[in-house]
Scaffold this motif. Structure first.
Motif, mmCIF file in Angstrom:
data_model
loop_
_atom_site.group_PDB
_atom_site.id
_atom_site.type_symbol
_atom_site.label_atom_id
_atom_site.label_comp_id
_atom_site.label_asym_id
_atom_site.label_seq_id
_atom_site.Cartn_x
_atom_site.Cartn_y
_atom_site.Cartn_z
ATOM 1 N N GLU A 226 1.900 41.564 42.767
ATOM 2 C CA GLU A 226 0.510 41.988 42.717
ATOM 3 C C GLU A 226 -0.384 40.807 43.086
ATOM 4 O O GLU A 226 0.024 39.638 42.961
ATOM 5 C CB GLU A 226 0.168 42.498 41.315
ATOM 6 C CG GLU A 226 0.911 43.756 40.905
ATOM 7 C CD GLU A 226 0.564 44.958 41.777
ATOM 8 O OE1 GLU A 226 -0.602 45.024 42.246
ATOM 9 O OE2 GLU A 226 1.449 45.794 42.008
ATOM 10 N N PRO A 227 -1.617 41.069 43.516
ATOM 11 C CA PRO A 227 -2.495 39.969 43.937
ATOM 12 C C PRO A 227 -2.719 38.904 42.876
ATOM 13 O O PRO A 227 -2.958 37.741 43.198
ATOM 14 C CB PRO A 227 -3.806 40.686 44.281
ATOM 15 C CG PRO A 227 -3.391 42.077 44.654
ATOM 16 C CD PRO A 227 -2.225 42.394 43.767
ATOM 17 N N ASP A 228 -2.651 39.272 41.598
ATOM 18 C CA ASP A 228 -2.872 38.298 40.524
ATOM 19 C C ASP A 228 -1.607 37.526 40.151
ATOM 20 O O ASP A 228 -1.663 36.614 39.310
ATOM 21 C CB ASP A 228 -3.431 38.987 39.281
ATOM 22 C CG ASP A 228 -4.881 39.405 39.465
ATOM 23 O OD1 ASP A 228 -5.574 38.791 40.294
ATOM 24 O OD2 ASP A 228 -5.314 40.340 38.774
ATOM 25 N N ASP A 229 -0.482 37.864 40.733
ATOM 26 C CA ASP A 229 0.758 37.121 40.484
ATOM 27 C C ASP A 229 0.740 35.808 41.254
ATOM 28 O O ASP A 229 0.328 35.764 42.420
ATOM 29 C CB ASP A 229 1.982 37.932 40.941
ATOM 30 C CG ASP A 229 2.198 39.188 40.130
ATOM 31 O OD1 ASP A 229 1.708 39.269 38.991
ATOM 32 O OD2 ASP A 229 2.878 40.105 40.646
ATOM 33 N N TYR A 230 1.201 34.765 40.620
ATOM 34 C CA TYR A 230 1.367 33.486 41.317
ATOM 35 C C TYR A 230 2.694 33.484 42.064
ATOM 36 O O TYR A 230 3.697 34.027 41.596
ATOM 37 C CB TYR A 230 1.375 32.320 40.335
ATOM 38 C CG TYR A 230 -0.001 31.872 39.901
ATOM 39 C CD1 TYR A 230 -0.760 31.026 40.705
ATOM 40 C CD2 TYR A 230 -0.538 32.279 38.686
ATOM 41 C CE1 TYR A 230 -2.017 30.601 40.307
ATOM 42 C CE2 TYR A 230 -1.795 31.851 38.271
ATOM 43 C CZ TYR A 230 -2.528 31.015 39.090
ATOM 44 O OH TYR A 230 -3.778 30.593 38.697
ATOM 45 N N ILE A 231 2.698 32.853 43.239
ATOM 46 C CA ILE A 231 3.930 32.628 43.980
ATOM 47 C C ILE A 231 4.017 31.139 44.298
ATOM 48 O O ILE A 231 3.056 30.529 44.778
ATOM 49 C CB ILE A 231 3.994 33.442 45.287
ATOM 50 C CG1 ILE A 231 3.878 34.942 44.992
ATOM 51 C CG2 ILE A 231 5.296 33.161 46.023
ATOM 52 C CD1 ILE A 231 3.994 35.826 46.219
ATOM 53 N N LEU A 232 5.185 30.557 44.020
ATOM 54 C CA LEU A 232 5.432 29.140 44.302
ATOM 55 C C LEU A 232 6.546 29.064 45.339
ATOM 56 O O LEU A 232 7.728 29.050 45.005
ATOM 57 C CB LEU A 232 5.817 28.392 43.023
ATOM 58 C CG LEU A 232 4.713 28.252 41.970
ATOM 59 C CD1 LEU A 232 4.614 29.496 41.092
ATOM 60 C CD2 LEU A 232 4.929 27.024 41.103
ATOM 61 N N PRO A 233 6.195 29.053 46.624
ATOM 62 C CA PRO A 233 7.185 29.127 47.706
ATOM 63 C C PRO A 233 7.774 27.776 48.071
ATOM 64 O O PRO A 233 7.398 26.733 47.537
ATOM 65 C CB PRO A 233 6.361 29.703 48.860
ATOM 66 C CG PRO A 233 4.980 29.154 48.624
ATOM 67 C CD PRO A 233 4.817 29.049 47.125
ATOM 68 N N MET A 234 8.701 27.831 49.055
ATOM 69 C CA MET A 234 9.364 26.624 49.546
ATOM 70 C C MET A 234 9.184 26.513 51.064
ATOM 71 O O MET A 234 8.372 27.216 51.655
ATOM 72 C CB MET A 234 10.844 26.665 49.158
ATOM 73 C CG MET A 234 11.093 26.608 47.650
ATOM 74 S SD MET A 234 10.667 25.019 46.916
ATOM 75 C CE MET A 234 11.980 24.001 47.556
ATOM 76 N N HIS A 235 10.005 25.635 51.685
ATOM 77 C CA HIS A 235 9.873 25.354 53.112
ATOM 78 C C HIS A 235 9.932 26.599 53.990
ATOM 79 O O HIS A 235 9.239 26.692 54.990
ATOM 80 C CB HIS A 235 11.017 24.433 53.581
ATOM 81 C CG HIS A 235 10.969 23.043 53.067
ATOM 82 N ND1 HIS A 235 11.742 22.620 52.017
ATOM 83 C CD2 HIS A 235 10.257 21.970 53.473
ATOM 84 C CE1 HIS A 235 11.510 21.341 51.788
ATOM 85 N NE2 HIS A 235 10.625 20.918 52.653
#
Length: 660
Positions: free
Chosen positions: A60-69
């Motif tokens: 959802e738009p309020d979810d945080y995402i911590l991506p990688m390369h």
């Protein structure tokens, strides 16, 4: 967006397809630019798009995402504007870090994306902090944190998963198992059958999925999100493959050709195209038309970014970015009732005052809740402020510090207690590479306070008595505060809590209950970085801090009886240094003794010696002298410890300086 069945509408299929194809087409263009030497480096995600895109579409738009390369699809699926994104990837001035960092090492708070650092698993505890913030605010949101199979061997991976499970955080960890950590195959990375099996050991849900099947990714992520919102964190292992090298320069010679052949058939976009054709949703010709439309969608911004200006170095601007400025709305001055405080009481009272004034303050550490901390500074805090704000952690210095960064990014004001300053080494990376550098690179101000009981004189031996404050003096972005009086213990603690930058606050254990003074019972804010003259003098200056202040005041009093006037300059803050106060005192007396508790070589005051030599040489009437502890580990036995300590040779060196 939830996918509950593979029988989807043409509209939904097209939406998924565009989101899968967009990062692929951008990346193929980037690889061409790399070959043309228009960009310097690229970490390919070709073949892995279903993981990042699937997570983004199922969140959802309020979810945080911590991506990688390799998660370009996270940025494109979250509709990050092309132009600044491309500028970032090209290292241009209009990128998110303005050239201060490269590729995906950045965050975009308005898109709830928190970027990586090169230390891979270091961002996983940060996801815990973000998840904790959302939990404390009763938000219906989750943090999704990515790592590769190689990063699962790092300590931060284990600390983050354990903390998430213990605190029942709304977080989902996603392992992109693409078979290789740079060139090291998974057979040499772990011995268990599946990385997802590790979830059981932490009391978490674990899923092992086909990371190249967009339906399976989206279905699993949807289920994981529901579980995480119930306080049941999840570990997902998404099996995929890296169709190119770790980064383009590394090549793929170490990968057997048969693997490329096998995984090419499992390409997530190819598989989805076959699905759409088999369901009669689109023909190959229609999909080719869609691809051309996708290419046109970013072409203009790509060309504009290629022509965008490169960063120009401006020393004042760059230095100004290292620290967030002091706040304008600082706490007003308060007049309190004066009575006797011990050093430890002053710190406790200052913390309590800040916690009473602002509910954003949260403190974390080992044994700080019911037990009140090993030095009892947080005694009574649990009863007053509750479990949400006073939180025991497992023995995870790095994990706790990473979580503090996540909390600060979510606008909390975390305080982390290191049980002993010696143990701060276990969280060194989080402090010097993550916490210290994030604001300079891209983030809003980070209000983080790290409390560290330090110092000898109590017979605690080489692992509980070190003075490690000098380790951090060369790390821009941090502030290093070491009070040497009861009043400073009160006010500098309060000021550290309100400073919009990460502050390391060192508290001397021997002073906790031995040093007393009559001071107001209310703390007041002052900007950090100002030294104070504790004793006016004219014959020589002792420059010191922390415990050294008490040593220096004692020796100054004894020499005053001999008719010798010693000035005592208390630095109070080692980073940033008050150079003006140093210059004024040196000019006044002409002779300087630098007094520190840490060992001599590369100790904190070696830097002061260099400053004096460079900027005050014409005022000196004697060589700059240093009084420091011996270059050896601090011993346990009180007699041995006494011989080690700087204090044992102070009188001799003062006499030598005065007689010069």
């Amino acid at each position: 967006m939830a996918i509950t069945d593979k029988k989807i509408s043409a509209e939904t299929a097209l939406y998924i397809y565009k989101n899968l194809m967009l990062p692929r087409r951008i990346e193929e263009r980037m690889l061409m630019l790399l070959r043309q030497n228009k960009i310097s480096k690229w970490f390919s995600g070709i073949g892995q798009e279903a993981v990042g895109v699937g997570v983004s579409l199922s969140s959802e738009p309020d979810d945080y995402i911590l991506p990688m390369h390799r998660n370009l699809g996270v940025f494109t699926a979250r509709n990050v504007p092309f132009y600044p994104l491309f500028c970032q990837l090209f290292g241009k001035a209009d990128g998110f870090t303005q050239g201060r960092d490269r590729s995906f090492h950045f965050g975009i708070p308005e898109h709830k994306i928190i970027g990586m650092i090169s230390h891979l698993a270091a961002m996983m505890p940060v996801a815990d902090g973000l998840a904790l913030a959302m939990k404390m605010r009763d938000e219906n949101a989750v943090a999704f944190s990515f790592c590769g199979d190689g990063a699962t061997s790092e300590g931060d991976f284990h600390e983050a998963l354990n903390l998430a499970a213990v605190w029942k955080l709304p977080v989902v960890f996603i392992i992109e198992n693409n078979g290789y950590g740079l060139s090291t195959p998974t057979s040499e990375q772990f011995a268990c059958e599946h990385l997802s099996d590790r979830a059981k050991g932490y009391g978490m849900h674990g899923f092992n999925i086909d990371g190249n099947n967009i339906f399976e990714v989206m279905n699993t992520v949807g289920k994981a999100r529901e579980l995480a919102l119930k306080g049941e964190p999840v570990l997902i292992e998404a099996n995929t493959f890296r169709m190119r090298g770790h980064e383009e320069a590394s090549g793929t010679h170490y990968v057997p050709d048969v693997l490329f052949e096998n995984w090419a058939e499992k390409d997530p976009i190819h598989r989805f195209e076959l699905y759409m054709e088999s369901e009669g949703l689109f023909t190959q010709g229609e999909l080719e038309k869609v691809t051309k439309e996708i290419d046109e969608s970013f072409k203009e911004d790509l060309n504009k970014a290629l022509a965008a200006p490169d960063p120009e170095f401006d020393e004042e601007r760059e230095l100004g970015r290292v620290y967030a400025p002091q706040p304008y709305d600082t706490p007003p001055h308060k007049d309190g009732v004066t009575y006797e405080h011990r050093f430890v009481d002053a710190i406790q009272a200052s913390l309590r005052q800040a916690f009473e004034e602002d509910s954003k303050f949260v403190i974390m550490g080992q044994d700080i809740a019911e037990y009140g901390g090993v030095f009892k500074i947080t005694e009574g805090f649990l009863e007053q402020f509750g479990h949400q704000r006073v939180r025991n952690t497992p023995i995870i210095e790095s994990g706790a510090l990473g979580a503090a960064l996540g909390l600060a990014l979510a606008d909390f004001k975390p305080v982390v207690e290191m049980q002993f300053a010696d143990f701060i080494s276990c969280g060194f990376n989080q402090i010097v590479n993550n916490i210290a550098k994030t604001h300079y690179r891209w983030s809003p101000p980070l209000n983080i306070t790290i409390r560290a009981p330090h110092g000898g004189g109590v017979g605690a031996g080489p692992f509980h008595s070190q003075s490690v404050e000098g380790w951090f003096m060369q790390i821009p972005g941090l502030k290093v505060v070491v009070p040497g009086t009861v009043e400073d213990a009160m006010n500098l603690m309060y000021s550290s809590l309100h400073d919009p930058n990460p502050v390391l606050f060192f508290e001397h254990k021997k002073l906790y209950r031995s040093l007393k003074a009559h001071i107001p019972d209310t703390a007041n804010y002052e900007p950090l970085g100002k030294a104070k003259v504790r004793n006016e003098g004219s014959d020589a200056t002792i420059i010191t801090y922390g415990m050294g202040v008490q040593w220096a005041l004692s020796v100054a009093e004894s020499y005053n009886k001999k008719g010798i006037s010693l000035e005592v300059l208390d630095l109070r803050t080692l980073l940033p240094l008050d150079k003006e106060a140093i210059r004024e005192s040196v000019q006044k007396t002409g002779k300087v003794l630098l007094l520190q508790e840490p060992s001599l070589t590369l100790g904190p005051l070696s830097e002061i010696s260099a400053i004096i030599s460079e900027e005050c040489f014409e005022w000196l009437d004697a060589p700059v002298m240093r009084c420091a502890s011996l270059d050896m580990p601090i011993p346990h036995d009180k007699g041995l410890e006494g011989g080690y300590m700087a204090h044992s040779k102070l009188d001799k060196l003062i006499s030598k300086l005065i007689e010069y």
